[in-house]
Write a protein that holds these residues in place. Sequence first.
Motif, PDB file in Angstrom:
ATOM      1  N   THR A   7       0.806  -1.193   0.000  1.00 11.25           N
ATOM      2  CA  THR A   7       0.000   0.000   0.000  1.00 11.25           C
ATOM      3  C   THR A   7       0.832   1.232   0.000  1.00 11.25           C
ATOM      4  O   THR A   7       0.982   1.947  -0.959  1.00 11.25           O
ATOM      5  CB  THR A   7      -0.765   0.141   1.330  1.00 11.25           C
ATOM      6  OG1 THR A   7      -1.162  -1.109   1.716  1.00 11.25           O
ATOM      7  CG2 THR A   7      -1.901   1.105   1.156  1.00 11.25           C
ATOM      8  N   ILE A  11       5.477   3.540  -3.479  1.00 12.35           N
ATOM      9  CA  ILE A  11       5.451   4.776  -4.245  1.00 12.35           C
ATOM     10  C   ILE A  11       4.587   5.781  -3.525  1.00 12.35           C
ATOM     11  O   ILE A  11       3.605   6.300  -4.032  1.00 12.35           O
ATOM     12  CB  ILE A  11       4.978   4.502  -5.671  1.00 12.35           C
ATOM     13  CG1 ILE A  11       5.755   3.335  -6.242  1.00 12.35           C
ATOM     14  CG2 ILE A  11       5.176   5.715  -6.551  1.00 12.35           C
ATOM     15  CD1 ILE A  11       5.383   2.949  -7.608  1.00 12.35           C
ATOM     16  N   ASP A  13       3.280   9.074  -1.957  1.00 15.74           N
ATOM     17  CA  ASP A  13       3.239  10.454  -2.436  1.00 15.74           C
ATOM     18  C   ASP A  13       3.153  10.558  -3.943  1.00 15.74           C
ATOM     19  O   ASP A  13       3.372  11.611  -4.521  1.00 15.74           O
ATOM     20  CB  ASP A  13       4.496  11.250  -2.022  1.00 15.74           C
ATOM     21  CG  ASP A  13       4.533  11.467  -0.542  1.00 15.74           C
ATOM     22  OD1 ASP A  13       3.462  11.420   0.071  1.00 15.74           O
ATOM     23  OD2 ASP A  13       5.623  11.680  -0.024  1.00 15.74           O
ATOM     24  N   LEU A  14       2.868   9.431  -4.556  1.00 13.87           N
ATOM     25  CA  LEU A  14       2.832   9.481  -6.013  1.00 13.87           C
ATOM     26  C   LEU A  14       1.396   9.709  -6.430  1.00 13.87           C
ATOM     27  O   LEU A  14       0.572   8.821  -6.357  1.00 13.87           O
ATOM     28  CB  LEU A  14       3.317   8.155  -6.548  1.00 13.87           C
ATOM     29  CG  LEU A  14       3.440   8.041  -8.036  1.00 13.87           C
ATOM     30  CD1 LEU A  14       4.732   8.666  -8.488  1.00 13.87           C
ATOM     31  CD2 LEU A  14       3.396   6.587  -8.410  1.00 13.87           C
ATOM     32  N   THR A  15       1.084  10.898  -6.858  1.00 12.89           N
ATOM     33  CA  THR A  15      -0.320  11.121  -7.167  1.00 12.89           C
ATOM     34  C   THR A  15      -0.547  11.452  -8.614  1.00 12.89           C
ATOM     35  O   THR A  15      -1.644  11.326  -9.114  1.00 12.89           O
ATOM     36  CB  THR A  15      -0.899  12.277  -6.334  1.00 12.89           C
ATOM     37  OG1 THR A  15      -0.038  13.390  -6.491  1.00 12.89           O
ATOM     38  CG2 THR A  15      -0.973  11.895  -4.888  1.00 12.89           C
ATOM     39  N   LEU A  16       0.508  11.876  -9.281  1.00 10.29           N
ATOM     40  CA  LEU A  16       0.287  12.230 -10.668  1.00 10.29           C
ATOM     41  C   LEU A  16       1.479  11.780 -11.462  1.00 10.29           C
ATOM     42  O   LEU A  16       2.608  12.040 -11.121  1.00 10.29           O
ATOM     43  CB  LEU A  16       0.142  13.745 -10.787  1.00 10.29           C
ATOM     44  CG  LEU A  16      -0.460  14.223 -12.098  1.00 10.29           C
ATOM     45  CD1 LEU A  16      -1.409  15.367 -11.825  1.00 10.29           C
ATOM     46  CD2 LEU A  16       0.622  14.644 -13.055  1.00 10.29           C
ATOM     47  N   LEU A  17       1.230  11.074 -12.507  1.00  9.28           N
ATOM     48  CA  LEU A  17       2.340  10.574 -13.271  1.00  9.28           C
ATOM     49  C   LEU A  17       1.882  10.601 -14.710  1.00  9.28           C
ATOM     50  O   LEU A  17       1.160   9.728 -15.166  1.00  9.28           O
ATOM     51  CB  LEU A  17       2.639   9.165 -12.789  1.00  9.28           C
ATOM     52  CG  LEU A  17       3.968   8.578 -13.238  1.00  9.28           C
ATOM     53  CD1 LEU A  17       4.474   7.649 -12.172  1.00  9.28           C
ATOM     54  CD2 LEU A  17       3.802   7.848 -14.525  1.00  9.28           C
TER      55      LEU A  17
ATOM     56  N   ILE B  19       5.747  13.924 -10.906  1.00 10.84           N
ATOM     57  CA  ILE B  19       5.203  13.369  -9.678  1.00 10.84           C
ATOM     58  C   ILE B  19       4.765  14.508  -8.782  1.00 10.84           C
ATOM     59  O   ILE B  19       5.511  15.442  -8.529  1.00 10.84           O
ATOM     60  CB  ILE B  19       6.265  12.533  -8.962  1.00 10.84           C
ATOM     61  CG1 ILE B  19       6.536  11.283  -9.786  1.00 10.84           C
ATOM     62  CG2 ILE B  19       5.823  12.162  -7.571  1.00 10.84           C
ATOM     63  CD1 ILE B  19       7.412  10.308  -9.099  1.00 10.84           C
ATOM     64  N   ALA B  20       3.565  14.460  -8.315  1.00  4.71           N
ATOM     65  CA  ALA B  20       3.099  15.483  -7.396  1.00  4.71           C
ATOM     66  C   ALA B  20       2.537  14.791  -6.164  1.00  4.71           C
ATOM     67  O   ALA B  20       2.178  13.623  -6.193  1.00  4.71           O
ATOM     68  CB  ALA B  20       2.006  16.322  -8.062  1.00  4.71           C
ATOM     69  N   THR B  21       2.504  15.494  -5.077  1.00  3.18           N
ATOM     70  CA  THR B  21       1.957  14.899  -3.875  1.00  3.18           C
ATOM     71  C   THR B  21       0.650  15.567  -3.551  1.00  3.18           C
ATOM     72  O   THR B  21       0.381  16.677  -3.984  1.00  3.18           O
ATOM     73  CB  THR B  21       2.920  15.105  -2.694  1.00  3.18           C
ATOM     74  OG1 THR B  21       3.177  16.495  -2.587  1.00  3.18           O
ATOM     75  CG2 THR B  21       4.205  14.361  -2.925  1.00  3.18           C
ATOM     76  N   GLY B  22      -0.164  14.915  -2.788  1.00  3.78           N
ATOM     77  CA  GLY B  22      -1.432  15.526  -2.453  1.00  3.78           C
ATOM     78  C   GLY B  22      -2.219  14.614  -1.546  1.00  3.78           C
ATOM     79  O   GLY B  22      -1.771  13.508  -1.234  1.00  3.78           O
ATOM     80  N   GLU B  24      -4.765  12.879  -2.110  1.00  2.29           N
ATOM     81  CA  GLU B  24      -5.257  11.648  -2.702  1.00  2.29           C
ATOM     82  C   GLU B  24      -4.133  10.625  -2.881  1.00  2.29           C
ATOM     83  O   GLU B  24      -4.332   9.572  -3.440  1.00  2.29           O
ATOM     84  CB  GLU B  24      -5.953  11.932  -4.038  1.00  2.29           C
ATOM     85  CG  GLU B  24      -5.061  12.476  -5.144  1.00  2.29           C
ATOM     86  CD  GLU B  24      -4.880  13.983  -5.069  1.00  2.29           C
ATOM     87  OE1 GLU B  24      -4.649  14.487  -3.957  1.00  2.29           O
ATOM     88  OE2 GLU B  24      -4.936  14.646  -6.102  1.00  2.29           O
ATOM     89  N   GLY B  25      -2.942  10.934  -2.373  1.00  2.00           N
ATOM     90  CA  GLY B  25      -1.775  10.071  -2.566  1.00  2.00           C
ATOM     91  C   GLY B  25      -1.988   8.648  -2.090  1.00  2.00           C
ATOM     92  O   GLY B  25      -1.569   7.703  -2.763  1.00  2.00           O
ATOM     93  N   GLU B  26      -2.664   8.484  -0.961  1.00  2.00           N
ATOM     94  CA  GLU B  26      -2.780   7.151  -0.400  1.00  2.00           C
ATOM     95  C   GLU B  26      -3.642   6.232  -1.257  1.00  2.00           C
ATOM     96  O   GLU B  26      -3.290   5.083  -1.494  1.00  2.00           O
ATOM     97  CB  GLU B  26      -3.358   7.249   1.006  1.00  2.00           C
ATOM     98  CG  GLU B  26      -3.043   6.034   1.828  1.00  2.00           C
ATOM     99  CD  GLU B  26      -3.455   6.264   3.259  1.00  2.00           C
ATOM    100  OE1 GLU B  26      -4.434   5.646   3.683  1.00  2.00           O
ATOM    101  OE2 GLU B  26      -2.807   7.081   3.954  1.00  2.00           O
ATOM    102  N   TYR B  28      -4.158   6.572  -4.405  1.00  2.98           N
ATOM    103  CA  TYR B  28      -3.398   6.341  -5.621  1.00  2.98           C
ATOM    104  C   TYR B  28      -2.412   5.200  -5.427  1.00  2.98           C
ATOM    105  O   TYR B  28      -2.331   4.273  -6.228  1.00  2.98           O
ATOM    106  CB  TYR B  28      -2.642   7.624  -6.004  1.00  2.98           C
ATOM    107  CG  TYR B  28      -1.912   7.522  -7.314  1.00  2.98           C
ATOM    108  CD1 TYR B  28      -2.503   7.963  -8.484  1.00  2.98           C
ATOM    109  CD2 TYR B  28      -0.649   6.952  -7.376  1.00  2.98           C
ATOM    110  CE1 TYR B  28      -1.844   7.852  -9.692  1.00  2.98           C
ATOM    111  CE2 TYR B  28       0.021   6.834  -8.575  1.00  2.98           C
ATOM    112  CZ  TYR B  28      -0.584   7.289  -9.733  1.00  2.98           C
ATOM    113  OH  TYR B  28       0.070   7.167 -10.923  1.00  2.98           O
ATOM    114  N   THR B  29      -1.659   5.277  -4.326  1.00  4.15           N
ATOM    115  CA  THR B  29      -0.643   4.268  -4.055  1.00  4.15           C
ATOM    116  C   THR B  29      -1.289   2.892  -3.895  1.00  4.15           C
ATOM    117  O   THR B  29      -0.760   1.883  -4.368  1.00  4.15           O
ATOM    118  CB  THR B  29       0.122   4.639  -2.774  1.00  4.15           C
ATOM    119  OG1 THR B  29       0.417   6.017  -2.817  1.00  4.15           O
ATOM    120  CG2 THR B  29       1.399   3.860  -2.681  1.00  4.15           C
TER     121      THR B  29
END
Lengths: 462, 462
Positions: A7, A11, A13-17, B19-22, B24-26, B28-29
């Motif tokens: 979980t 990765i 903090d990876l929210t946008l790729l 890569i951006a953080t936010g 919604e990161g969790e 996403y991961t």
Amino acid sequence: MNHSLFTSFPIHDLTLLAIATGPEGETYTKALAVAITLVTVIIFTSAQLFGEMGVRIGLPAVLGELIAGFVIGVSGFNLLMLADGGQVAPWLVSAVQSISGSDPATVQEIFSGPIRILTNEYASVGVGVLLFKIGLEADLKELIKVGPQAATVAVAGVVLPLAIGFFGLTTLFNLATVPAIFAAAALTATSIGITSRIMQDMGVLNTQEGKIILGAAVLDDILGIAVLAVALGIAEHGTVEVSSVLSIIVSATIFVLSAIALNKYFGPRYINFLSSLKNPYSVLIGAILFLSIVALIARAIGLEEILGCFAAGIILGNTKATKALEQACDPLVALFATVFFVTIGAKTDLSVLNFANPESRVGLVIALFLTVVAILTKLAAGYVVFTKVSVNRLAIGNGMVPRGEVGLVFAGLGAATGAVTGAVNVAIVLMVIATTFVAPPMLRWAFARNQKPLQPTEKNSM
Amino acid sequence: MNHSLFTSFPIHDLTLLAIATGPEGETYTKALAVAITLVTVIIFTSAQLFGEMGVRIGLPAVLGELIAGFVIGVSGFNLLMLADGGQVAPWLVSAVQSISGSDPATVQEIFSGPIRILTNEYASVGVGVLLFKIGLEADLKELIKVGPQAATVAVAGVVLPLAIGFFGLTTLFNLATVPAIFAAAALTATSIGITSRIMQDMGVLNTQEGKIILGAAVLDDILGIAVLAVALGIAEHGTVEVSSVLSIIVSATIFVLSAIALNKYFGPRYINFLSSLKNPYSVLIGAILFLSIVALIARAIGLEEILGCFAAGIILGNTKATKALEQACDPLVALFATVFFVTIGAKTDLSVLNFANPESRVGLVIALFLTVVAILTKLAAGYVVFTKVSVNRLAIGNGMVPRGEVGLVFAGLGAATGAVTGAVNVAIVLMVIATTFVAPPMLRWAFARNQKPLQPTEKNSM
């Protein structure tokens, strides 16, 4: 393949790729290939160098790999960028740039983007295969023979550090509940790999003490990983809700018990089926497939994939293909778990433990506290062993002291979830190092203290 | 670790990866972990299923894995998205979504972004380790014994298909120079794995014919990979410039000859050094480290990383650790090369060969042409063998027919660089399938035709 599966670990903090195409694509791809290869060279060169130095001075290779991570990571030369906001060493950027004909901005972006994803992903493969292998090696039949004695040691060895650690951290250091639970959970680990290796070298693996230690270490893995699942669940919710903790405890318990039951009824049948297939490598691929499915089930019922990897190993243990599977896992562990241990070191920012800074001195005190609790509680666990036979209780306690790779799994996952940060995270890593460092000489001393010659309970069959 | 390493192969078209953080990161991961695990399950389930079916009807497992790729990829159920502009099957998106609690757009983005990177990267690890292992297995000493005969067969087996293939494709089908060179280069390959497996099953590996075939296949690998390097160089420049082609030919030749020289002078010393280290796994990690460095050197002098992997295997062949290294590579090849073969199938769009469409019918004609040239030129190569002893020339030619995994490497790299597209790419894959399909029965028939009992040149030592 057992990719990642975790979980919050790989990765974070990876929210946008986003992927776009364009005329500069070819240079980008070339720079990426060069960067990947250079990072591979850096990770394995440092791991070889420090691992070898560790082994030569009598320490487990895993400690050397951790130190390799300190050297190449955020505490050292900044050759890997695994957390937000870092910068890779300029000479490395220049090297990638000049070999690939790219520009500095692209190279920095490659290090913060795909290299970070891939390194974390490989580390996840490493920890997954490692736990699968630990599960495979957990000899449930052998465990039943020393069951009661091992169980008392294991339960005491989990409850004592968890309770004393949590109490101490929250009252003495005013730590918040979530990091305190996590740090206390890390205290419960026992490195079965390091302990069994030392005992094998000393030829005491088949003594009564050796068997109790190994049995307790296996049980400790099972209990510890269940504790880890609970701690991660709490970290994910951010707060301790009694109902959710209870639900995680119940599902983790059912999950592990199901794995033990399936070891008897499903494991041998599945292995027989795979062995009957004509395609070479069917057993390995079938095992990895099974591992992925169990990890997916763990995730679907709200547990960690890592518990799934371990459970998959438990289920496929003690079959006719177990030895072959362990051997097939060896190269995977050698390569990918090395990446895992190096990245833990690389992510650990030792600068938070600056002596000159009063605030960060607290981190050192916490490290010291954790180390003392870690050693004393496991020694105490050795004395609660329930047996009429005279056993070397000091040796048993000492055998449980090294946290080794299992402790590092706790530390790595704690940092990845964000549950444990800064000084506390470093304190956990230092505690793991200290216990792993002192265990080999202490264990040798404890066994040597036993004046009467050791009584092997059966011919050495290892 | 040998990550990827290939210029244009793994992450083609990848120019921007942010890569951006936010908050919604969790989610996403979590969705990413679930998607990775599901894709792993899909790749390995299909590979097991079709690989097993292939083996049961007497075909190499690799053909089954290719067909598994057809089924799960762009020609089938769209469960992997490895090229631009595709869409993953809705049910798979829903599954990831419901297990991870994510939304459809995020899941689609995960499939087109990180999953694509990771799948391609794992495939690259697979082809790299595969070529390293082929290099390791290239027994240079054995090769020297059958040197002259094997050399004539190998050179004829490379020159004839390359020349006739290129001439036919450009004149009969008006193909452009770059794709024609690539397709013709793919005709030069010989699958040492498939041929040696069949001969081993027939017990003819140690006959004069068997040795010549194996020797020629090894030389063929060396020549073929040099041809591939040249073809990829041409593909990269987009045009055929005599000076750049010459420079690639010269550097590839020097590179391969250096590897052969280093096999004698450097390989054994490096292996002795690694063996003297006390850290377990030193040999494997040291070998992978070496592989990465050689790949990096290849890249730095303008060659392909894949040639570096192969050269690293050549250099470390014939040492006391070679067998152990081959065994350690086995699980890596089993897992990662499977991903490579499945992804080749998954990327191959069979719909371009629609019978109803006159334009795409040309693709089928090209496939037929390539297959006929592939078989006839290798058979002809068997007849040019230079020897005074009476040998079964038909058997030798037949032994060179299957393109197998080596042909697929050509096809995969050609598609990844964009040098070969659409119908031509599919035609190459079909040629590989056809030659690999017909080779086993043809080889059995050719050896059986030999009325006099086969004369083993020495006691069977395999």
